[in-house]
Design an enzyme around this catalytic site. Sequence first.
Site, mmCIF file in Angstrom:
data_model
loop_
_atom_site.group_PDB
_atom_site.id
_atom_site.type_symbol
_atom_site.label_atom_id
_atom_site.label_comp_id
_atom_site.label_asym_id
_atom_site.label_seq_id
_atom_site.Cartn_x
_atom_site.Cartn_y
_atom_site.Cartn_z
ATOM 1 N N ALA A 1 -9.691 6.011 4.029
ATOM 2 C CA ALA A 1 -9.559 7.327 5.328
ATOM 3 C C ALA A 1 -10.750 7.543 5.216
ATOM 4 C CB ALA A 1 -8.642 8.611 4.133
ATOM 5 N N GLY A 2 -10.723 8.368 6.407
ATOM 6 C CA GLY A 2 -12.076 9.091 6.422
ATOM 7 C C GLY A 2 -13.745 9.051 6.911
ATOM 8 N N ASN B 1 -9.939 1.830 9.647
ATOM 9 C CA ASN B 1 -9.391 1.675 10.692
ATOM 10 C C ASN B 1 -9.468 2.311 12.550
ATOM 11 O OD1 ASN B 1 -5.350 1.585 11.377
ATOM 12 N ND2 ASN B 1 -7.455 1.180 12.519
ATOM 13 N N THR B 2 -9.876 3.442 11.730
ATOM 14 C CA THR B 2 -9.847 5.077 13.109
ATOM 15 C C THR B 2 -11.248 4.494 13.648
ATOM 16 O OG1 THR B 2 -8.182 6.207 12.043
ATOM 17 C CG2 THR B 2 -9.674 6.799 14.104
ATOM 18 N N LYS C 1 0.479 -1.217 0.233
ATOM 19 C CA LYS C 1 -0.319 0.258 0.053
ATOM 20 C C LYS C 1 0.799 1.060 0.418
ATOM 21 C CE LYS C 1 -3.226 2.658 2.531
ATOM 22 N NZ LYS C 1 -4.251 3.266 3.732
ATOM 23 N N GLY D 1 -7.902 9.551 9.676
ATOM 24 C CA GLY D 1 -8.369 9.591 10.823
ATOM 25 C C GLY D 1 -9.150 10.590 11.091
#
Length: 255
Positions: free
Chosen positions: A182-183, A204-205, A95, A156
């Site tokens: 992301a986001g 993830n976050t 990645k 995040g």
Amino acid sequence: MLTIAQHQFESRLFTGTGKFAASEIMLTAIQASQSQLVTLAIKRLDLKTGSDNILKPLLDRGVKLLPNTAGARNVKEAIFAAHLSREMLGTNWIKLEIHPDPKYLMPDPIETLEAARILCEQGYVVLPYVHADPVLCRRLEEVGCAAVMPLGSPIGSNQGLATETFLKIIIEQANVPVIVDAGIGAPSQATHAMELGADAVLVNTAIASSSDPVAMGRCFAQAVNTGRQAYVAGLGAVSHQAHNTSPLTGFLNDE
């Protein structure tokens, strides 16, 4: 079934390994999410042993590892990190992340495109994390990237799909899988990304920062499946006008 570089995935939810309070929580949450691809930062690995305390448990669960170059600020550093990951983990999947700005972590499009070109020529399966830029994603596809990973909003941030307009264009034009990365901060946002036609999402976050990461992992698994099924079924057209679903007054004129 999602195919990336001849590798098939039943789950379209990809996950990360950062920000969890403990490794055991992370492993249990990933298992609950049913994710079959997990990304981890190369900088987390022990340079002496080529692993950390989560590597073996993930492999034992049959999860495919996607090392990332997070922390790389330019082409040279990203390529070095990719070479290191192949040596340590025995994988040519990478990645590609290049973000020189430590505050907003915005990906550098110029450095990313050049690094992607070099790594593809060297035989890597490259999945680049980039802005939701349709032109850039097309260029990355042309140099040989196996998929593109446009951001929904800053890493995040849990802001959701701030780039929705551009994601739609990327999805429409792409000939490789589009993974929204992301986001994404809520299962509903993951559902929406899949309804737009994204091939997968990486979260993830939102899972790691939840008060119950294991339950949240299950929620995201269900959300991604629902969004994908809705996309395949075909969503109804959006209209700015009302359209009656049954005759309103015709029967009043009958005698």
